[in-house]
Write a protein that holds these residues in place. Structure first.
Motif, mmCIF file in Angstrom:
data_model
loop_
_atom_site.group_PDB
_atom_site.id
_atom_site.type_symbol
_atom_site.label_atom_id
_atom_site.label_comp_id
_atom_site.label_asym_id
_atom_site.label_seq_id
_atom_site.Cartn_x
_atom_site.Cartn_y
_atom_site.Cartn_z
ATOM 1 N N ILE A 43 0.835 -1.203 0.000
ATOM 2 C CA ILE A 43 0.000 0.000 0.000
ATOM 3 C C ILE A 43 0.870 1.254 0.000
ATOM 4 O O ILE A 43 0.559 2.254 -0.658
ATOM 5 N N THR A 44 1.997 1.208 0.702
ATOM 6 C CA THR A 44 2.934 2.331 0.703
ATOM 7 C C THR A 44 3.443 2.624 -0.700
ATOM 8 O O THR A 44 3.496 3.784 -1.132
ATOM 9 N N GLY A 45 3.823 1.572 -1.423
ATOM 10 C CA GLY A 45 4.296 1.760 -2.791
ATOM 11 C C GLY A 45 3.208 2.289 -3.707
ATOM 12 O O GLY A 45 3.456 3.141 -4.574
ATOM 13 N N MET A 46 1.989 1.813 -3.522
ATOM 14 C CA MET A 46 0.876 2.257 -4.348
ATOM 15 C C MET A 46 0.453 3.685 -4.019
ATOM 16 O O MET A 46 0.004 4.426 -4.892
ATOM 17 N N ALA A 47 0.606 4.073 -2.764
ATOM 18 C CA ALA A 47 0.256 5.436 -2.356
ATOM 19 C C ALA A 47 1.120 6.475 -3.061
ATOM 20 O O ALA A 47 0.708 7.619 -3.248
ATOM 21 N N ALA A 48 2.330 6.078 -3.447
ATOM 22 C CA ALA A 48 3.248 7.000 -4.122
ATOM 23 C C ALA A 48 3.104 6.983 -5.637
ATOM 24 O O ALA A 48 3.678 7.831 -6.323
ATOM 25 N N GLN B 113 -7.934 -12.291 -9.315
ATOM 26 C CA GLN B 113 -7.492 -11.311 -8.328
ATOM 27 C C GLN B 113 -7.608 -9.869 -8.821
ATOM 28 O O GLN B 113 -7.433 -8.930 -8.040
ATOM 29 N N VAL B 114 -7.908 -9.668 -10.097
ATOM 30 C CA VAL B 114 -7.943 -8.307 -10.637
ATOM 31 C C VAL B 114 -9.051 -7.488 -9.990
ATOM 32 O O VAL B 114 -8.856 -6.329 -9.610
ATOM 33 N N ASP B 115 -10.240 -8.074 -9.832
ATOM 34 C CA ASP B 115 -11.342 -7.349 -9.198
ATOM 35 C C ASP B 115 -10.990 -6.959 -7.765
ATOM 36 O O ASP B 115 -11.276 -5.834 -7.327
ATOM 37 N N TYR B 116 -10.380 -7.881 -7.036
ATOM 38 C CA TYR B 116 -9.969 -7.580 -5.666
ATOM 39 C C TYR B 116 -8.967 -6.430 -5.647
ATOM 40 O O TYR B 116 -9.057 -5.514 -4.811
ATOM 41 N N PHE B 117 -8.015 -6.457 -6.568
ATOM 42 C CA PHE B 117 -7.008 -5.409 -6.647
ATOM 43 C C PHE B 117 -7.676 -4.054 -6.887
ATOM 44 O O PHE B 117 -7.348 -3.054 -6.223
ATOM 45 N N GLU B 118 -8.611 -4.014 -7.805
ATOM 46 C CA GLU B 118 -9.319 -2.756 -8.068
ATOM 47 C C GLU B 118 -10.079 -2.273 -6.836
ATOM 48 O O GLU B 118 -10.123 -1.065 -6.556
ATOM 49 N N SER B 119 -10.673 -3.207 -6.081
ATOM 50 C CA SER B 119 -11.433 -2.795 -4.896
ATOM 51 C C SER B 119 -10.518 -2.217 -3.819
ATOM 52 O O SER B 119 -10.895 -1.268 -3.120
ATOM 53 N N VAL B 120 -9.310 -2.774 -3.667
ATOM 54 C CA VAL B 120 -8.343 -2.213 -2.717
ATOM 55 C C VAL B 120 -7.993 -0.784 -3.102
ATOM 56 O O VAL B 120 -7.949 0.123 -2.251
ATOM 57 N N ILE B 121 -7.746 -0.575 -4.374
ATOM 58 C CA ILE B 121 -7.410 0.769 -4.857
ATOM 59 C C ILE B 121 -8.552 1.730 -4.602
ATOM 60 O O ILE B 121 -8.370 2.837 -4.064
ATOM 61 N N GLU B 122 -9.754 1.321 -4.957
ATOM 62 C CA GLU B 122 -10.916 2.205 -4.847
ATOM 63 C C GLU B 122 -11.277 2.528 -3.401
ATOM 64 O O GLU B 122 -11.691 3.649 -3.093
ATOM 65 N N ARG C 115 -8.573 9.318 -0.854
ATOM 66 C CA ARG C 115 -7.830 10.393 -0.205
ATOM 67 C C ARG C 115 -6.320 10.250 -0.299
ATOM 68 O O ARG C 115 -5.604 11.205 -0.577
ATOM 69 N N ILE C 116 -5.789 9.040 -0.082
ATOM 70 C CA ILE C 116 -4.336 8.866 0.011
ATOM 71 C C ILE C 116 -3.647 9.129 -1.319
ATOM 72 O O ILE C 116 -2.599 9.787 -1.382
ATOM 73 N N ASN C 117 -4.212 8.631 -2.391
ATOM 74 C CA ASN C 117 -3.679 8.869 -3.740
ATOM 75 C C ASN C 117 -4.889 9.092 -4.642
ATOM 76 O O ASN C 117 -5.381 8.187 -5.290
ATOM 77 N N ARG C 118 -5.362 10.320 -4.647
ATOM 78 C CA ARG C 118 -6.646 10.645 -5.261
ATOM 79 C C ARG C 118 -6.704 10.235 -6.735
ATOM 80 O O ARG C 118 -5.817 10.572 -7.513
ATOM 81 N N GLY C 119 -7.764 9.502 -7.053
ATOM 82 C CA GLY C 119 -7.984 9.123 -8.443
ATOM 83 C C GLY C 119 -7.117 7.991 -8.945
ATOM 84 O O GLY C 119 -7.139 7.667 -10.133
ATOM 85 N N LEU C 120 -6.339 7.355 -8.069
ATOM 86 C CA LEU C 120 -5.468 6.268 -8.516
ATOM 87 C C LEU C 120 -6.280 5.161 -9.173
ATOM 88 O O LEU C 120 -7.356 4.784 -8.701
ATOM 89 N N LYS C 121 -5.745 4.636 -10.257
ATOM 90 C CA LYS C 121 -6.321 3.470 -10.914
ATOM 91 C C LYS C 121 -5.189 2.683 -11.557
ATOM 92 O O LYS C 121 -4.049 3.160 -11.634
ATOM 93 N N ILE C 122 -5.500 1.488 -11.995
ATOM 94 C CA ILE C 122 -4.493 0.692 -12.705
ATOM 95 C C ILE C 122 -4.230 1.352 -14.051
ATOM 96 O O ILE C 122 -5.138 1.534 -14.860
#
Length: 260
Positions: free
Chosen positions: A140-145, A162-171, A177-184
């Protein structure tokens, strides 16, 4: 990266282990280095797999580790070490001390890299972050940046699910708030064999289900050179640039770098 700089932060992440995250991160670093870009490689895996892939051995001296930076013992400039055999690349080394780093030991862990990387924007053209398996605090730290998030997906059903799960973690955890608008930014199908019906169907399904919101790239073919490059502690593009995986990664990243 904030502050009006053109530095791009790529994070390679996916919830499932064994999906070629480190191979993909190493190939991106190699591709950028071949374009004479100044690259910071951040290894957030306690196993140090990316560090090893970039030529570090047990005998290699290094200035500091990724854990030193995350726990504020060292700055990025102090900890970064030049990759032994790839010009223009510096590495925040992944070591076992990362096993002690989590949100319980570092209060601002999740936003630490996000907040620290702008301080070195004039030092690097690109940052490539490799994350550990599973959605750990360090992942999550790496993704936040991340400014551009890359998801390597091995051509098997378990990875695809696992792709759907990954998207749900991001969303749920990052984009609000942490990384606004982040998506794959890109899904890269890997270990692809066009002779297998399952592989062809999985790539088609990824494009049908995710292609409208995410770039699903051409697949990366399987090849013995990828395994041999791992044993030789090199990116496959450095080890055997004429191999199928090396050519595929070069083509895919050539396109992504221009679009990211």
């Amino acid at each position: 990266m904030s502050g009006g700089t053109s530095t791009m932060i790529y994070t390679v992440a996916f919830p499932k282990g064994g999906t070629t995250k480190t191979t993909t991160a190493a190939e991106l670093i190699w591709t950028l280095a071949q374009r004479s870009r100044r690259v910071l490689a951040v290894d957030l895996d306690m196993q140090g797999t990316l560090t090893q892939r970039l030529g570090f051995t047990d005998a290699t001296e290094f200035n500091g580790t990724a854990a030193d930076v995350l726990t504020a013992r060292m700055t990025i400039e102090e900890a970064a070490t030049e990759a032994p055999d790839i010009e223009g690349v510096e590495v925040l080394v992944g070591q076992h001390d990362l096993s002690l780093v989590d949100v319980n030991s570092v209060d601002d862990l999740i936003t630490s890299l996000r907040d620290l990387l702008p301080d070195v924007a004039d030092r690097y053209d690109d940052v490539v972050i490799d994350t550990p398996p599973a959605m750990s605090d360090l992942s999550i730290t790496g993704m936040a940046a991340a400014e551009y998030l890359i998801a390597p997906v091995v051509c098997d059903v378990e990875a695809y699910t696992q792709v759907d799960y990954f998207e749900s973690v991001i969303e749920k955890r990052l984009a609000p708030r942490i990384n606004r608008g982040l998506k794959i930014g890109a899904i890269i199908p890997t270990r692809y064999d066009g002779r297998r019906l399952l592989d062809r169907e999985l790539v088609l399904t990824l494009r049908e289900e995710y292609g409208e919101s995410t770039k699903v790239t051409d697949p990366i073919r399987e090849g013995i050179a990828a395994r041999d490059a791992t044993r030789s502690a090199m990116p496959v593009g450095q080890y055997d640039p004429k191999s199928n995986p090396a050519k595929d990664y070069a083509r895919v990243f050539g396109s992504l770098i221009g679009e990211a």
